[in-house]
Design a protein around this motif. Structure first.
Motif, PDB file in Angstrom:
ATOM      1  N   HIS A 136      -3.760   5.293  -2.432  1.00 35.24           N
ATOM      2  CA  HIS A 136      -3.835   5.609  -3.857  1.00 35.24           C
ATOM      3  C   HIS A 136      -2.832   6.711  -4.181  1.00 35.24           C
ATOM      4  N   CYS A 137      -2.540   6.825  -5.428  1.00 36.79           N
ATOM      5  CA  CYS A 137      -1.674   7.899  -5.906  1.00 36.79           C
ATOM      6  C   CYS A 137      -2.467   9.208  -5.967  1.00 36.79           C
ATOM      7  N   TYR A 138      -1.897  10.292  -5.444  1.00 41.87           N
ATOM      8  CA  TYR A 138      -2.593  11.586  -5.438  1.00 41.87           C
ATOM      9  C   TYR A 138      -1.711  12.631  -6.125  1.00 41.87           C
ATOM     10  N   LYS A 139      -2.246  13.243  -7.190  1.00 41.05           N
ATOM     11  CA  LYS A 139      -1.540  14.290  -7.937  1.00 41.05           C
ATOM     12  C   LYS A 139      -1.975  15.670  -7.432  1.00 41.05           C
ATOM     13  N   ALA A 140      -1.018  16.515  -7.153  1.00 42.94           N
ATOM     14  CA  ALA A 140      -1.320  17.872  -6.676  1.00 42.94           C
ATOM     15  C   ALA A 140      -1.894  18.697  -7.814  1.00 42.94           C
ATOM     16  N   THR A 141      -3.035  19.316  -7.572  1.00 44.37           N
ATOM     17  CA  THR A 141      -3.676  20.200  -8.559  1.00 44.37           C
ATOM     18  C   THR A 141      -3.630  21.656  -8.137  1.00 44.37           C
ATOM     19  N   GLN A 142      -3.284  21.923  -6.861  1.00 46.21           N
ATOM     20  CA  GLN A 142      -3.206  23.280  -6.353  1.00 46.21           C
ATOM     21  C   GLN A 142      -1.913  23.427  -5.554  1.00 46.21           C
ATOM     22  N   LYS A 186      -5.725  17.934  11.205  1.00 47.30           N
ATOM     23  CA  LYS A 186      -6.929  17.605  10.457  1.00 47.30           C
ATOM     24  C   LYS A 186      -7.658  18.900  10.135  1.00 47.30           C
ATOM     25  N   VAL A 187      -7.740  19.203   8.822  1.00 53.79           N
ATOM     26  CA  VAL A 187      -8.438  20.421   8.410  1.00 53.79           C
ATOM     27  C   VAL A 187      -9.925  20.279   8.696  1.00 53.79           C
ATOM     28  N   ASN A 188     -10.506  19.191   8.254  1.00 49.76           N
ATOM     29  CA  ASN A 188     -11.891  18.837   8.538  1.00 49.76           C
ATOM     30  C   ASN A 188     -12.002  17.333   8.355  1.00 49.76           C
ATOM     31  N   GLU A 189     -13.228  16.838   8.238  1.00 50.83           N
ATOM     32  CA  GLU A 189     -13.417  15.401   8.127  1.00 50.83           C
ATOM     33  C   GLU A 189     -12.920  14.854   6.797  1.00 50.83           C
ATOM     34  N   GLU A 190     -12.806  15.705   5.783  1.00 49.41           N
ATOM     35  CA  GLU A 190     -12.436  15.237   4.449  1.00 49.41           C
ATOM     36  C   GLU A 190     -10.997  15.557   4.077  1.00 49.41           C
ATOM     37  N   TRP A 191     -10.342  16.493   4.747  1.00 43.60           N
ATOM     38  CA  TRP A 191      -8.993  16.946   4.369  1.00 43.60           C
ATOM     39  C   TRP A 191      -8.060  16.879   5.583  1.00 43.60           C
ATOM     40  N   PHE A 192      -6.852  16.363   5.361  1.00 44.25           N
ATOM     41  CA  PHE A 192      -5.801  16.307   6.361  1.00 44.25           C
ATOM     42  C   PHE A 192      -4.626  17.153   5.884  1.00 44.25           C
ATOM     43  N   GLU A 193      -3.782  17.559   6.870  1.00 48.89           N
ATOM     44  CA  GLU A 193      -2.506  18.183   6.552  1.00 48.89           C
ATOM     45  C   GLU A 193      -1.400  17.247   7.012  1.00 48.89           C
ATOM     46  N   GLY A 194      -0.417  17.041   6.150  1.00 46.51           N
ATOM     47  CA  GLY A 194       0.639  16.122   6.509  1.00 46.51           C
ATOM     48  C   GLY A 194       1.947  16.456   5.825  1.00 46.51           C
ATOM     49  N   GLN A 195       2.972  15.622   6.141  1.00 46.60           N
ATOM     50  CA  GLN A 195       4.320  15.799   5.604  1.00 46.60           C
ATOM     51  C   GLN A 195       4.762  14.488   4.975  1.00 46.60           C
ATOM     52  N   CYS A 196       5.306  14.604   3.740  1.00 47.63           N
ATOM     53  CA  CYS A 196       5.794  13.421   3.023  1.00 47.63           C
ATOM     54  C   CYS A 196       6.998  13.820   2.196  1.00 47.63           C
ATOM     55  N   LYS A 197       8.104  13.136   2.394  1.00 49.22           N
ATOM     56  CA  LYS A 197       9.339  13.373   1.629  1.00 49.22           C
ATOM     57  C   LYS A 197       9.797  14.823   1.712  1.00 49.22           C
ATOM     58  N   GLY A 198       9.650  15.442   2.896  1.00 48.15           N
ATOM     59  CA  GLY A 198      10.102  16.813   3.091  1.00 48.15           C
ATOM     60  C   GLY A 198       9.124  17.871   2.657  1.00 48.15           C
ATOM     61  N   ASN A 199       7.977  17.486   2.056  1.00 48.73           N
ATOM     62  CA  ASN A 199       6.971  18.438   1.609  1.00 48.73           C
ATOM     63  C   ASN A 199       5.776  18.429   2.552  1.00 48.73           C
ATOM     64  N   VAL A 200       5.176  19.594   2.733  1.00 51.73           N
ATOM     65  CA  VAL A 200       4.024  19.751   3.629  1.00 51.73           C
ATOM     66  C   VAL A 200       2.870  20.283   2.797  1.00 51.73           C
ATOM     67  N   GLY A 201       1.679  19.716   3.009  1.00 52.30           N
ATOM     68  CA  GLY A 201       0.487  20.180   2.282  1.00 52.30           C
ATOM     69  C   GLY A 201      -0.737  19.438   2.752  1.00 52.30           C
ATOM     70  N   ILE A 202      -1.862  19.701   2.086  1.00 53.20           N
ATOM     71  CA  ILE A 202      -3.125  19.062   2.447  1.00 53.20           C
ATOM     72  C   ILE A 202      -3.460  18.015   1.388  1.00 53.20           C
ATOM     73  N   PHE A 203      -4.294  17.035   1.789  1.00 49.38           N
ATOM     74  CA  PHE A 203      -4.657  15.939   0.895  1.00 49.38           C
ATOM     75  C   PHE A 203      -5.976  15.348   1.377  1.00 49.38           C
ATOM     76  N   PRO A 204      -6.710  14.634   0.521  1.00 51.16           N
ATOM     77  CA  PRO A 204      -7.993  14.035   0.916  1.00 51.16           C
ATOM     78  C   PRO A 204      -7.782  12.906   1.919  1.00 51.16           C
ATOM     79  N   ALA A 205      -8.623  12.871   2.934  1.00 49.64           N
ATOM     80  CA  ALA A 205      -8.509  11.838   3.957  1.00 49.64           C
ATOM     81  C   ALA A 205      -8.843  10.462   3.414  1.00 49.64           C
ATOM     82  N   ALA A 206      -9.664  10.386   2.367  1.00 45.67           N
ATOM     83  CA  ALA A 206     -10.076   9.087   1.836  1.00 45.67           C
ATOM     84  C   ALA A 206      -8.960   8.377   1.095  1.00 45.67           C
ATOM     85  N   PHE A 207      -7.830   9.069   0.809  1.00 42.12           N
ATOM     86  CA  PHE A 207      -6.736   8.478   0.066  1.00 42.12           C
ATOM     87  C   PHE A 207      -5.737   7.762   0.980  1.00 42.12           C
TER      88      PHE A 207
END
Length: 506
Positions: A451-457, A474-495
């Protein structure tokens, strides 16, 4: 129809009449539901202008039915009858008009919204004209003489001319209302029809967005129907210092080093002495309390949730019959000396046994608890285990000798770093190397965005549906940390879900 709508249409009709648009004004007045005597009067005046005498007579009849004492309505209906050559009916209405004046020389209708003054002398002027049309010249002369006595303004000189015409048995002109004079709605009521903005328009005083001029409400963002709900941001909790205890008995302080407590208070024991005195913290104050007045208690997140549903479990236990004996109070100097000796002795013992809490600043902040003196490889392993990240590509830094510059941590810096640990606390900064291609490909997990994920923070990683994301940790069961298009950040694992590259399948 409401009063507001009636006043609005009334005002629109008057405006049209002021523009000499008689058909439009007549149409607007006729559309008013349940008109009053003034509205019917206006309709009759418009019909009189257009020459429809039958509609004029009917309109003034309705106006008089609504208000039986409206003298100017009788006056206008008398004019209508005169133009229809019904002189007896006209004479009757003019006489009724003079009767409604009730002995007054004039009626000023300005307060009622009609800019016209109805003079008694002018009414008698028309009465005399009606008598003249009926060949009753003596009565006509009698009324004009009466009108001369009631004349109060110089503009009524036409009465003198009319008297001269009567003496010669000649007719004269009829006195009528000026064309277009209508009853107008109250100007204060009309002013209330306009919408007023009492609050005014909001103005942006400060914004994090450059040249932000938006002052309304943010529109709703389009939602992806199949996207799962966003999980809550991981919470960071602070560990409380000391062991929690509940006070069982009331205790009054007798020295400056002691604390006064009541049953049920929760205190945190920092140190327990061999003399049954304990050093505690309560409401930010530190002091001595008998340890046999306390009992241990557990404070966890689950207990707080249980407190909302079952409060009886968290109620303090009933007090015992009598409190235990108060420990012997030592001399202040001896107590201070003893505390110093015990603290120095226990500090030596605790230095070997206690652990060190390390705060690690990454994309998010975590804390780990390790034994002091670990080597760089062991410490890196503990940090990577907490971050769920591969050791390769991670650099640990610390501030050497309280300087603002961060120094890379390695085996040669470990002894200096451990010496800077203050009170069992130490801070590290974790960074990823820019050359992430050195990591083994089998150690990097590839994910695909569902799904498309918009950064809110600021720490969020934004991506579109179908983007390939490299999983860093893996931050926890619900949040991952990853890299996409040169950017690094956290995102929901369900996406996301794991990406399987068919080209690599043998």
């Amino acid at each position: 129809m409401s009063l507001v709508e009636t006043i609005r249409q009334w005002d629109e009709g008057v405006v049209a009449a002021d523009k000499k648009d008689w058909p439009a004004a007549f149409q607007i007045f006729c559309e008013i539901q349940e008109p009053n005597s003034k509205i019917y009067f206006n309709i009759g005046c418009l019909c009189l202008i257009t020459g429809d005498l039958n509609a004029t007579e009917k309109a003034f009849d309705n106006s008089i039915c609504k208000d039986e004492h409206l003298a100017v309505a009788f006056f206008q209906r008398g004019i209508t009858f005169y133009k229809k050559q019904k002189y007896k009916e006209a004479l009757r209405d003019f006489q009724k008009t003079f009767h409604e004046l009730r002995g007054n020389q004039l009626i000023d209708y300005k307060l009622l919204g009609l800019w016209y003054k109805l003079y008694a002398c002018e009414v008698l002027h028309n009465v005399a004209l009606a008598h003249a049309q009926l060949n009753e010249w003596e009565k006509a002369e009698e009324n004009l003489l009466k009108a001369l006595n009631l004349k109060i303004e110089a503009k009524h000189s036409h009465i003198d001319r009319a008297l001269g015409s009567i003496l010669k048995h000649k007719l004269f002109d009829l006195v009528e209302l000026p064309m277009g004079e209508l009853f107008r709605p109250n100007k204060h009521h009309v002013a209330q029809l306009e919408k007023k903005d009492y609050l005014g328009k909001a103005k942006v005083l400060a914004s994090v967005i450059h040249q932000d001029a938006f002052s309304g409400f943010a529109p709703l963002q389009p939602q992806v129907q199949s996207a799962p709900p966003r999980p809550k941001t991981p919470e960071i909790r602070r560990a409380l210092e000391g062991e929690p205890h509940r006070v069982c008995y009331e205790f009054f302080s007798e020295t400056a080093n002691e604390l006064s407590l009541l049953p049920g208070n929760i205190v945190f024991v920092l140190q327990k002495g061999a003399d049954n005195w304990a050093t505690v913290i309560f409401n930010g104050k530190k002091g001595l309390v008998p340890y046999n007045y306390l009992e241990p208690v557990e404070l966890t997140l689950s207990s707080k949730k249980g407190q909302e549903t079952n409060q009886s479990e968290d109620l303090p236990k009933p007090l015992k019959d009598e409190p235990p004996e108060r420990p012997a109070v030592l001399d202040t100097s001896m107590l201070n000396a003893k505390d110093t000796e015990e603290s120095s002795a226990k500090e030596g013992e605790q230095e070997e046994l206690k652990t060190c809490i390390i705060k690690v600043h990454f994309t998010y902040t975590v804390t780990i608890q390790v034994k002091p003196g670990l080597s760089y490889s062991d410490l890196l392993e503990q940090v990577c285990k907490k971050l769920q990240h591969h050791p390769r590509g991670i650099i640990l830094r610390y501030k050497k000798n309280s300087s603002s510059e961060k120094v890379c941590l390695d085996d040669s810096e470990m002894e200096i770093a451990w010496s800077q640990a203050k009170k069992g606390h130490f801070t590290l900064w974790c960074e990823l190397t820019e050359n992430k291609e050195n990591l083994p490909k089998e150690d990097l997990t590839q994910l695909v965005a569902l799904h498309c994920y918009k950064a809110t923070q600021p720490e969020d990683l934004e991506f579109q549906t179908g983007d390939i994301i490299t999983l860093l940790s893996k931050v926890n069961e619900e949040w991952f940390e990853g890299q996409c298009k040169g950017n690094v950040g956290i995102f929901p694992a369900a996406f996301v879900e794991e990406y399987i590259n068919e080209d690599r399948i043998i």
